[in-house]
Motif scaffolding. Structure first.
Motif, PDB file in Angstrom:
ATOM      1  N   ALA A  76      -2.518  -6.617  -5.779  1.00 32.02           N
ATOM      2  CA  ALA A  76      -2.822  -5.183  -5.778  1.00 32.02           C
ATOM      3  C   ALA A  76      -3.067  -4.677  -7.196  1.00 32.02           C
ATOM      4  O   ALA A  76      -3.929  -3.815  -7.433  1.00 32.02           O
TER       5      ALA A  76
ATOM      6  N   ARG B 168       0.833  -1.214   0.000  1.00 35.35           N
ATOM      7  CA  ARG B 168       0.000   0.000   0.000  1.00 35.35           C
ATOM      8  C   ARG B 168       0.861   1.254   0.000  1.00 35.35           C
ATOM      9  O   ARG B 168       0.528   2.255  -0.648  1.00 35.35           O
TER      10      ARG B 168
ATOM     11  N   GLN C  97       1.955   1.885  -3.417  1.00 31.81           N
ATOM     12  CA  GLN C  97       0.868   2.468  -4.194  1.00 31.81           C
ATOM     13  C   GLN C  97       0.733   3.964  -3.936  1.00 31.81           C
ATOM     14  O   GLN C  97       0.423   4.743  -4.840  1.00 31.81           O
TER      15      GLN C  97
END
Length: 744
Positions: free
Chosen positions: A141, A107, A110
């Motif tokens: 993802a 994350r 990202q």
């Protein structure tokens, strides 16, 4: 030392820098396999309210290498203290893979930004041992992400994971006509260079190079990376590479003063040319910057008949080459360029491989370019020279002393400025460098111990003090052209018309006033807003001179430039600037700037204005190329009292040294410089300054010293050499060449 006393030393350190140095000791004592008590102590310290102690504990946990320490760091990722979580992302790189941390790190990738770079770096490290474990959450993802920038970052990270599954996923993405172009470009780049690169990608890359679409250039570079042209013989003499990625550097310095293209870009252009004139002979200089690569430097291997020679890179010819690295990310500025680490590393490796044998690579700051170049240098076995300046250490210390950076506020400041990371990066680069180049400072060895806890007295051969230089021949030529119209070239004529037009925008009653000029990037550290505040708030100073700022992109500013412009506008609104005597000229080519400085040093026709002065209000100035250029044309200068300028500005004679941290001090120094510029003996003092620059800080003087350094570290690695690295010197400090003694 036990962890308890080491941790106590961090807490009790009287300054921020001393606490950071004690934190390094703390990390050292935890290396190995600490017991449960140590982990418990560090876990508790990582949750303390003191940011410095908490950050120190986080990195000590990472240094321990204990699996349980990794699990503690994974817990910290989810905490609400962002500075602690950010450092936990980095510290996990040194710990064994923690499965519970993988989703969080993905994350962070990202999200991008500096923390995204740290997360990507940790995932890359973990993928070396457990590629399948890292690949799975990245692919997952990708299956749920729709935003183009996010997908591109995930694809770039996937390219750092070895294995056929990674390669196939990249092939599918690169060949998908429905996929966004940045995502396909990231996949293509990874197929050419990286753990997931594979010759199986060659047909796709070849097909795309033959297209006319926007991916052709990316595919071409990737194909070159995958199937590089064979290296042919290189020209005689040494080959030296020098790196500064935060600008597009060209031999004519058209981008000087724009964004982060400051004095270092000017230096690299002039130094590269000067190195080619030196003995020991240097045959090639390769200046690596950001920008669009030249295809002629990266030829493709094609099947050719025996009478059609294999293509060779233009980098293999003698001379000064400018090689460019295409960077990913929204900004390539120094403070925001960290997400470009992978593309920077890939591009630097491409340049150095195409160049064949490289004898040394010279790095100059703790930025993403040096970080990436150091990794490539290790891979390719290229010796590293590092110009070591205590940045950000000197700035941390100055702000600590002034009270503008405190222990309690360190965490929030670090989130924005990455102070801890930059400090550690510089220390790591220092440890890995084959040779260190130091700026002249009044107390260079003392400052190294104070700012970096570095003692070179036991290995003085590791370092050489070298002053930077300016192209005095070109400056002298410009000064002559400014003074003598009969021999004036077109470029100087155009520059003088431009400065006259600029001065004509002043009100008539201000045109007879001298001009205080400052040249540099529009960045907070350069103090342009401080200078404007000093000038505007001091009524006598405002009435006594005009102020000219040269530098920055006024039409399309970077974030740093926009912030500094906002600070200036808060003092003098842009629409009122010229009427009040403030001129913002934006960035200008270096040759134009020199002509302006020379013009302001003398009375301009039709104005009757006394000579101008040069003012540097930089919070810190390790050396000061622009200050030297101003002195080379004969201007009286104002310069920071700390750092490099104090070694060449004669206070009260050729300039004024001052504390630049407050507008009041800058204003007082500017008054003093204006007085000095018209005091009896001004012409003689100007000649003294010019003579000093010519004899001590000419670019050829600098090149002589650096050529000796390059020869010294390259000799043991060149074929047939019997030389040894380093020096047999028995002096008690860093080597001080003649440049420090005023020799020509």
């Amino acid at each position: 030392m036990d962890v308890g006393p080491a941790l106590a030393a961090v807490r009790a350190a009287p300054t921020l820098l001393e606490a950071m140095r004690e934190a390094r000791v703390l990390a050292t004592v935890t290396v190995g396999d600490p017991g449960g008590d140590t982990l418990s102590v560090l876990r508790s310290a990582a949750r303390t309210s003191d940011p410095l102690t908490a950050i120190a504990a986080v990195h000590a946990l990472g240094a321990s290498g204990h699996p349980s320490a990794g699990r503690v760091l994974a817990e910290l990722l989810a905490g609400d203290r962002r500075h602690v979580a950010q450092h936990a992302v980095d510290a996990l790189r040194h710990a064994p893979l923690v499965h519970s941390a993988l989703p969080v790190l993905v994350r962070r990738c990202q999200d991008g930004g500096f923390t995204g770079m740290l997360a990507q770096h940790t995932l890359e490290q973990w993928a070396k041992d457990e590629p399948e474990a890292v690949r799975a959450p990245l692919v997952g993802a990708l299956s749920t992400s729709v935003e183009t920038a996010v997908r591109a970052r995930l694809v770039e990270t996937l390219g750092l994971v070895a294995g056929g599954a990674s390669t196939q996923a990249l092939l599918d993405l690169a060949g998908d006509d429905h996929e966004a172009l940045p995502v396909r470009a990231a996949a293509l780049a990874a197929l050419g260079d990286g753990p997931a690169a594979d010759r199986g990608a060659e047909p796709l890359l070849v097909a795309l190079t033959r297209s006319v679409g926007p991916l052709a250039q990316t595919a071409r570079l990737a194909l070159h990376d995958l199937c590089p042209a064979p290296t042919v013989s290189t020209p005689g003499g040494l080959t030296v590479a020098q790196v500064f990625l935060h600008s597009d550097i060209d031999g004519r310095l058209h981008h000087s003063g724009q964004g982060d293209t400051g004095g270092i870009a000017t230096l690299l252009v002039h130094l590269g040319d000067a190195l080619l004139r030196q003995q020991p002979h240097i045959g090639r200089v390769i200046t690596i910057s950001g920008g669009s690569p030249d295809p002629a430097q990266f030829p493709l291997v094609r099947h050719r008949s025996p009478d059609w020679p294999m293509p060779a890179s233009e980098l293999l010819t003698a001379g000064h080459h400018y090689a460019r690295v295409p960077l990913t990310g929204a900004s390539t500025g120094i403070s925001r360029g960290w997400p470009a680490r992978v593309s920077a590393r890939r591009g630097i490796r491409r340049v150095l491989r195409a160049a064949g044998h490289v004898d040394a690579i010279h790095l100059r700051m703790a930025d993403v370019g040096s970080m990436a170049a150091a990794e490539v240098a290790v891979d390719l076995g290229i010796p590293v020279v590092l110009t070591l300046a205590p940045d950000p250490q000197a700035l941390i210390d100055a702000r600590d002393t002034a009270g503008t950076l405190t222990r309690s506020g360190f965490g929030e400041a670090d989130l924005v400025e990455h102070l801890w990371f930059r400090d550690r990066l510089l220390l790591d680069l220092t440890e890995r460098a084959d040779h260190l180049v130091l700026f002249p400072r009044p107390q260079v060895e003392r400052d190294l111990r104070r700012y970096l806890a570095l003692d070179l007295s036991t290995h003085p051969e590791r370092a050489t003090v070298v002053g930077e230089g300016v192209d005095v021949s070109a400056i002298d030529r410009t000064v002559r052209e400014v003074r003598d119209e009969s021999g004036r070239g077109l470029a100087t004529s155009a520059a003088l018309r431009a400065v006259d037009d600029l001065l004509a925008t002043l009100p008539a009653d201000r045109r007879s006033l001298p001009v205080a000029v400052s040249v540099g990037r529009l960045n907070a550290v350069k103090g342009m807003a401080t200078l404007v505040r000093a000038w505007a708030d001091d009524a006598d100073l405002h009435d006594r001179c005009n102020l000219l700022l040269v530098g920055g992109d006024l039409e399309h500013p970077t974030d740093e430039e926009a912030a500094e412009l906002a600070r200036i506008d808060a003092v003098v609104p842009r629409h009122e600037a010229a009427r009040r005597g403030l001129l913002l000229a934006g960035h200008r080519p270096n040759a134009t700037t020199i002509a302006w400085l020379a013009a302001l040093q003398q009375r301009r026709a039709g104005t009757g204005a006394p000579p101008g002065i040069y003012v540097s209000a930089s919070l810190k100035e390790e050396f000061g190329i622009a200050i030297l250029e101003a002195m080379a044309v004969g201007l009286v200068v104002v310069a920071p009292a700390g750092g490099g300028p104090a070694t060449y500005v004669a206070d009260g004679e050729t300039g004024i040294l001052t504390d630049t941290s407050t507008p009041y001090a800058v204003a007082a120094a500017t008054h003093a410089a204006l007085d000095l510029a018209v005091a009896p003996g001004a012409d003689a003092r100007a000649r003294e300054a010019q003579h000093m620059v010519r004899t001590r800080f000419g670019i050829d003087t600098m090149a002589v010293s650096l050529a000796e350094v390059y020869q010294r570290i390259a000799a043991p690695r060149r074929p047939g050499s019997t030389g040894t690295s380093g020096s047999s010197s028995t002096t008690e400090g860093p080597t001080q060449p003649d440049v420090m003694e005023g020799a020509s």
